[in-house]
Design a protein around this motif. Structure first.
Motif, PDB file in Angstrom:
ATOM      1  N   LEU A 102       0.793  -1.161  -0.118  1.00  0.00           N
ATOM      2  CA  LEU A 102      -0.084   0.019   0.044  1.00  0.00           C
ATOM      3  C   LEU A 102       0.929   1.396   0.135  1.00  0.00           C
ATOM      4  O   LEU A 102       0.446   2.322  -0.576  1.00  0.00           O
ATOM      5  N   GLU A 103       1.827   1.253   0.815  1.00  0.00           N
ATOM      6  CA  GLU A 103       3.023   2.370   0.751  1.00  0.00           C
ATOM      7  C   GLU A 103       3.307   2.594  -0.720  1.00  0.00           C
ATOM      8  O   GLU A 103       3.479   3.832  -1.356  1.00  0.00           O
ATOM      9  N   GLN A 106       0.436   4.328  -2.546  1.00  0.00           N
ATOM     10  CA  GLN A 106       0.265   5.662  -2.217  1.00  0.00           C
ATOM     11  C   GLN A 106       1.247   6.565  -3.061  1.00  0.00           C
ATOM     12  O   GLN A 106       0.948   7.668  -3.218  1.00  0.00           O
ATOM     13  N   GLU A 107       2.745   5.896  -2.745  1.00  0.00           N
ATOM     14  CA  GLU A 107       3.835   6.875  -3.497  1.00  0.00           C
ATOM     15  C   GLU A 107       3.689   7.052  -4.919  1.00  0.00           C
ATOM     16  O   GLU A 107       3.952   8.175  -5.413  1.00  0.00           O
ATOM     17  N   ILE A 112      -6.326   5.534  -7.514  1.00  0.00           N
ATOM     18  CA  ILE A 112      -6.232   4.255  -6.660  1.00  0.00           C
ATOM     19  C   ILE A 112      -7.506   3.825  -6.734  1.00  0.00           C
ATOM     20  O   ILE A 112      -8.487   4.518  -6.599  1.00  0.00           O
ATOM     21  N   THR A 126      -5.491   9.953  -5.642  1.00  0.00           N
ATOM     22  CA  THR A 126      -4.785   9.264  -4.532  1.00  0.00           C
ATOM     23  C   THR A 126      -5.083  10.514  -3.317  1.00  0.00           C
ATOM     24  O   THR A 126      -5.473  10.094  -2.124  1.00  0.00           O
ATOM     25  N   SER A 127      -4.872  11.772  -3.660  1.00  0.00           N
ATOM     26  CA  SER A 127      -5.341  12.763  -2.618  1.00  0.00           C
ATOM     27  C   SER A 127      -6.526  12.754  -2.135  1.00  0.00           C
ATOM     28  O   SER A 127      -6.919  12.942  -1.112  1.00  0.00           O
ATOM     29  N   LEU A 130      -7.288   9.884   0.097  1.00  0.00           N
ATOM     30  CA  LEU A 130      -6.714  10.071   1.550  1.00  0.00           C
ATOM     31  C   LEU A 130      -7.617  10.951   2.282  1.00  0.00           C
ATOM     32  O   LEU A 130      -7.383  10.781   3.486  1.00  0.00           O
ATOM     33  N   ASP A 202      -2.685   7.527   5.963  1.00  0.00           N
ATOM     34  CA  ASP A 202      -2.039   6.755   5.012  1.00  0.00           C
ATOM     35  C   ASP A 202      -2.940   5.757   4.390  1.00  0.00           C
ATOM     36  O   ASP A 202      -4.046   5.711   4.838  1.00  0.00           O
ATOM     37  N   LEU A 203      -2.538   5.344   3.136  1.00  0.00           N
ATOM     38  CA  LEU A 203      -3.470   4.584   2.599  1.00  0.00           C
ATOM     39  C   LEU A 203      -3.706   3.208   3.240  1.00  0.00           C
ATOM     40  O   LEU A 203      -4.995   2.663   2.989  1.00  0.00           O
ATOM     41  N   GLU A 204      -2.814   2.740   4.047  1.00  0.00           N
ATOM     42  CA  GLU A 204      -3.269   1.412   4.914  1.00  0.00           C
ATOM     43  C   GLU A 204      -4.357   1.621   5.877  1.00  0.00           C
ATOM     44  O   GLU A 204      -5.375   0.832   5.825  1.00  0.00           O
TER      45      GLU A 204
END
Length: 240
Positions: A102-103, A106-107, A112, A126-127, A130, A202-204
């Motif tokens: 997931l990291e 996200q990066e 997503i 992504t933004s 989140l 974070d995405l997690e």
């Protein structure tokens, strides 16, 4: 066949002229340049996986689909692969990535989609994704041990606790509570702030919230939730 020969054969099948082939550039990007002329079947499992990725890139496709490309790959080679993928993406290649890291998602990704039991439960930039979980964490260290929390560390959705004597851990929704107000409450209590660190969602955390009962109880909007609004598509070529 050696990796170099496999790449040339693959390029030939796609009709790529020899002068336009980027065999060694691709092999180098995937950490296989020193294995270019050895027997392919002698490669390790991870190297064979990288060779499969290399074969998919020989004809400079407009869309690249990568299924868990970094599984079993060491950190250095993973970074090398993503640097090359970013370069391709910047040049206009659309990259579709499936991953459990997931990291990494996200990066790397502009947009997503999260799939739970075969169903897309969220798809957004992504933004924006989140931002769905309106939560931030601040760790405030003060100049002396605390017996009680300072007055004023409260508000809608604010959760504060003392840790390690001199640390105050505060979780709060940034859309409703300002960080400055929390710091003012600490200073008003006569405490001096000696250290401050913050952590964004974070995405997690988003993934867990969307794939557990939290999503069903309305803590964050899902793709099927009318309050979530229309899905936003990335205006740029999506990164891996």
């Amino acid at each position: 066949f050696s990796p170099r020969e496999v790449m040339d054969l693959q390029a030939g099948l796609y009709g790529v002229p020899k002068r336009q082939r980027q065999t060694m550039e691709i092999l180098e990007a995937l950490g296989l340049e020193d294995k270019a002329d050895i027997y392919s079947r002698s490669l390790s499992g991870g190297m064979r996986r990288r060779l499969l990725v290399a074969k998919a890139l020989v004809h400079s496709p407009p869309v690249v689909v990568l299924d868990e490309p970094t599984a079993g790959v060491d950190v250095e080679l993973r970074q090398s692969l993503w640097e090359y993928m970013k370069m391709l993406n910047d040049a206009g290649t659309t990259i579709l990535l499936t991953t459990h890291y997931l990291e990494e998602a996200q990066e790397m990704c502009d947009e997503i989609a999260i799939i739970n039991h075969g169903e897309i439960v969220a798809q957004d930039s992504t933004s924006a994704l989140l931002a769905r979980l309106d939560r931030k964490e601040a760790r405030i260290t003060v100049d002396r041990d605390l017996n009680a929390l300072p007055d004023g560390l409260s508000g809608p959705g604010v959760d504060a606790a003392i840790e390690n004597g001199r640390e105050i851990l505060v979780r709060f929704p940034p859309s409703q509570v300002q960080m400055g107000g929390l710091l003012d409450a600490v200073k008003t209590a006569g405490l001096q702030i000696t250290d401050l660190s913050t952590r964004e969602t974070d995405l997690e955390e988003i993934f867990v919230a969307l794939t557990t009962s939290a999503a069903q109880t309305g803590l964050i909007p899902t793709a099927a939730d009318p309050q979530a609004g229309p899905l936003e598509k990335s205006r740029t070529q999506p990164r891996p």
